[in-house]
Design a protein around this motif. Structure first.
Motif, PDB file in Angstrom:
ATOM      1  N   PRO A  14       7.715   9.714 -20.195  1.00 47.02           N
ATOM      2  CA  PRO A  14       7.916   7.611 -20.237  1.00 47.02           C
ATOM      3  C   PRO A  14       8.690   7.193 -19.037  1.00 47.02           C
ATOM      4  O   PRO A  14      10.036   7.458 -19.654  1.00 47.02           O
ATOM      5  N   ALA A  15       8.495   6.195 -18.768  1.00 52.76           N
ATOM      6  CA  ALA A  15       9.932   4.987 -18.179  1.00 52.76           C
ATOM      7  C   ALA A  15      11.089   4.807 -18.969  1.00 52.76           C
ATOM      8  O   ALA A  15      10.368   4.547 -19.706  1.00 52.76           O
ATOM      9  N   CYS A  16      11.808   4.790 -18.670  1.00 54.06           N
ATOM     10  CA  CYS A  16      12.754   4.923 -19.957  1.00 54.06           C
ATOM     11  C   CYS A  16      14.096   3.666 -19.502  1.00 54.06           C
ATOM     12  O   CYS A  16      14.719   3.150 -17.555  1.00 54.06           O
ATOM     13  N   VAL A  17      14.380   2.523 -19.579  1.00 56.94           N
ATOM     14  CA  VAL A  17      15.047   1.320 -20.153  1.00 56.94           C
ATOM     15  C   VAL A  17      16.065   1.662 -20.296  1.00 56.94           C
ATOM     16  O   VAL A  17      16.966   1.606 -21.551  1.00 56.94           O
ATOM     17  N   PRO A  18      17.300   1.681 -19.863  1.00 55.07           N
ATOM     18  CA  PRO A  18      18.340   1.819 -20.231  1.00 55.07           C
ATOM     19  C   PRO A  18      18.903   1.661 -21.774  1.00 55.07           C
ATOM     20  O   PRO A  18      18.924   0.158 -21.465  1.00 55.07           O
ATOM     21  N   LEU A  19      19.475   2.316 -23.070  1.00 57.91           N
ATOM     22  CA  LEU A  19      20.153   1.639 -23.690  1.00 57.91           C
ATOM     23  C   LEU A  19      18.990   0.804 -24.543  1.00 57.91           C
ATOM     24  O   LEU A  19      19.590   0.081 -25.837  1.00 57.91           O
ATOM     25  N   GLY A  49      18.318   6.899 -22.670  1.00 55.32           N
ATOM     26  CA  GLY A  49      18.465   7.445 -21.439  1.00 55.32           C
ATOM     27  C   GLY A  49      19.616   8.123 -21.211  1.00 55.32           C
ATOM     28  O   GLY A  49      20.386   8.057 -22.724  1.00 55.32           O
ATOM     29  N   TYR A  50      19.833   8.866 -20.394  1.00 49.46           N
ATOM     30  CA  TYR A  50      21.104   9.504 -20.551  1.00 49.46           C
ATOM     31  C   TYR A  50      22.489   9.013 -20.110  1.00 49.46           C
ATOM     32  O   TYR A  50      23.099   8.887 -19.140  1.00 49.46           O
ATOM     33  N   GLU A  51      23.293   7.738 -21.236  1.00 45.56           N
ATOM     34  CA  GLU A  51      23.741   6.670 -21.288  1.00 45.56           C
ATOM     35  C   GLU A  51      24.998   7.921 -21.953  1.00 45.56           C
ATOM     36  O   GLU A  51      24.424   7.125 -23.498  1.00 45.56           O
ATOM     37  N   VAL A 161      14.816  17.507 -21.402  1.00 43.42           N
ATOM     38  CA  VAL A 161      15.413  18.382 -20.569  1.00 43.42           C
ATOM     39  C   VAL A 161      15.924  17.138 -19.609  1.00 43.42           C
ATOM     40  O   VAL A 161      14.544  15.971 -19.255  1.00 43.42           O
ATOM     41  N   LEU A 162      16.610  17.035 -18.796  1.00 45.83           N
ATOM     42  CA  LEU A 162      16.881  16.047 -18.056  1.00 45.83           C
ATOM     43  C   LEU A 162      17.718  17.088 -16.286  1.00 45.83           C
ATOM     44  O   LEU A 162      18.774  17.707 -16.883  1.00 45.83           O
ATOM     45  N   THR A 195      18.023   7.071 -14.144  1.00 46.38           N
ATOM     46  CA  THR A 195      18.543   7.286 -15.777  1.00 46.38           C
ATOM     47  C   THR A 195      20.505   7.116 -16.038  1.00 46.38           C
ATOM     48  O   THR A 195      20.586   7.172 -14.384  1.00 46.38           O
ATOM     49  N   GLY A 196      21.054   7.161 -16.453  1.00 44.09           N
ATOM     50  CA  GLY A 196      23.032   7.475 -16.439  1.00 44.09           C
ATOM     51  C   GLY A 196      23.752   8.190 -16.070  1.00 44.09           C
ATOM     52  O   GLY A 196      22.167   9.085 -15.646  1.00 44.09           O
ATOM     53  N   GLY A 197      24.839   8.525 -16.101  1.00 42.09           N
ATOM     54  CA  GLY A 197      25.043  10.143 -15.478  1.00 42.09           C
ATOM     55  C   GLY A 197      24.751  10.523 -13.984  1.00 42.09           C
ATOM     56  O   GLY A 197      25.149  11.621 -14.077  1.00 42.09           O
ATOM     57  N   GLY A 198      24.622   9.702 -13.608  1.00 38.83           N
ATOM     58  CA  GLY A 198      24.482   9.932 -11.902  1.00 38.83           C
ATOM     59  C   GLY A 198      22.874   9.993 -11.299  1.00 38.83           C
ATOM     60  O   GLY A 198      22.423  10.551 -10.848  1.00 38.83           O
ATOM     61  N   TYR A 199      21.929  10.337 -12.893  1.00 37.75           N
ATOM     62  CA  TYR A 199      20.460  10.585 -12.124  1.00 37.75           C
ATOM     63  C   TYR A 199      19.413   9.827 -11.352  1.00 37.75           C
ATOM     64  O   TYR A 199      18.834   9.098 -12.724  1.00 37.75           O
ATOM     65  N   THR A 200      19.930   9.398 -10.140  1.00 36.41           N
ATOM     66  CA  THR A 200      19.127   8.423  -9.725  1.00 36.41           C
ATOM     67  C   THR A 200      17.779   8.619  -9.241  1.00 36.41           C
ATOM     68  O   THR A 200      16.780   7.845  -9.876  1.00 36.41           O
TER      69      THR A 200
END
Length: 238
Positions: A14-19, A49-51, A161-162, A195-200
């Motif tokens: 699914p699409a993810c909204v950070p935090l 998200g990967y925050e 996974v990411l 998402t976060g962590g540089g995963y654009t």
């Protein structure tokens, strides 16, 4: 175990909204309803998200209610990603009865050890007689993790996974190694979108592999895709 009923298994991205746990829980609920599956696997840290600074998500968080309700309506067990007390990167098992912490990531990577602690034991869930081993991201690349999990007796190795889009082949390579070594089904929910962590640009392409290492079903690279398959006892060696 040939008298087991077939297992309807899905992987979702699914699409993810950070935090935004509330919004993401709604997206998870929609994916569960779309999948109409008994078991629905979601990506790593899918609820936040990967925050890596995301607050922990408790199992009684009211924001999870839409997902609990969707599981109650469909009879699904959802495996969703979230940070939990400890601090751990975890997989929540969400059913119509609520949520529990099912598994804590054992192998951390990158900047994760600055915030999180590794889990210490592999986990296998029984889903209608199907034994499902759990994994999160880097776990899938560590042969010892798959070996310890498989040693508990599994039919399915399920992972959230990411990966970045440029590393999309990593998931296939790891699934191939796991199926070759252990002859089990592999189901991977892979983060799509950014998402976060540089995963654009995350890889997406969630999929299910047979015990022989063949791609049985695959999503595309875009968010909001769900792939649902029916796994039958005796099929491809199970």
């Amino acid at each position: 175990m040939e008298d087991r009923t077939p297992l309807r298994l899905a992987v979702a991205q699914p699409a993810c909204v950070p935090l935004d746990v509330a919004e993401n829980a709604l997206a998870h609920a929609a994916a569960v309803r779309a999948a109409r599956a008994r078991l629905v696997v979601f990506p790593e840290l899918s609820l936040t998200g990967y925050e890596l600074d995301a607050p922990v998500v408790s199992v009684d968080d009211p924001r999870l209610t839409p997902l609990v309700e969707a599981c109650a309506e469909t009879g699904a067990l959802a495996l969703a990603g979230a940070p939990v007390a400890g601090d751990h990167i975890a997989m929540l098992a969400v059913s119509g009865g609520g949520a529990t912490v099912a598994y804590r990531k054992m192998w951390l990577g990158g900047a994760e050890p600055r915030r999180f602690c590794p889990g210490d034991v592999p986990v296998v869930l029984d889903v209608d007689g199907w034994r499902v081993g759990l994994a999160i991201c880097k776990d899938t690349g560590v042969a010892a993790h798959a070996a310890r999990t498989a040693a508990l007796g599994i039919d399915v190795y399920a992972a959230g996974v990411l990966e970045s889009a440029e590393d999309s082949a990593v998931t296939d390579e790891r699934a191939g190694r796991i199926t070759a070594a252990h002859r089990v089904w592999v189901a991977v929910a892979s983060f799509a979108g950014s998402t976060g962590g540089g995963y654009t640009e995350a890889a997406g392409r969630s999929g299910v592999w047979t015990p022989q290492g063949e791609v049985y079903a695959r999503a595309g690279a875009e968010p909001d895709e769900v792939v649902s398959v029916l796994v039958t006892p005796g099929m491809d060696g199970v």
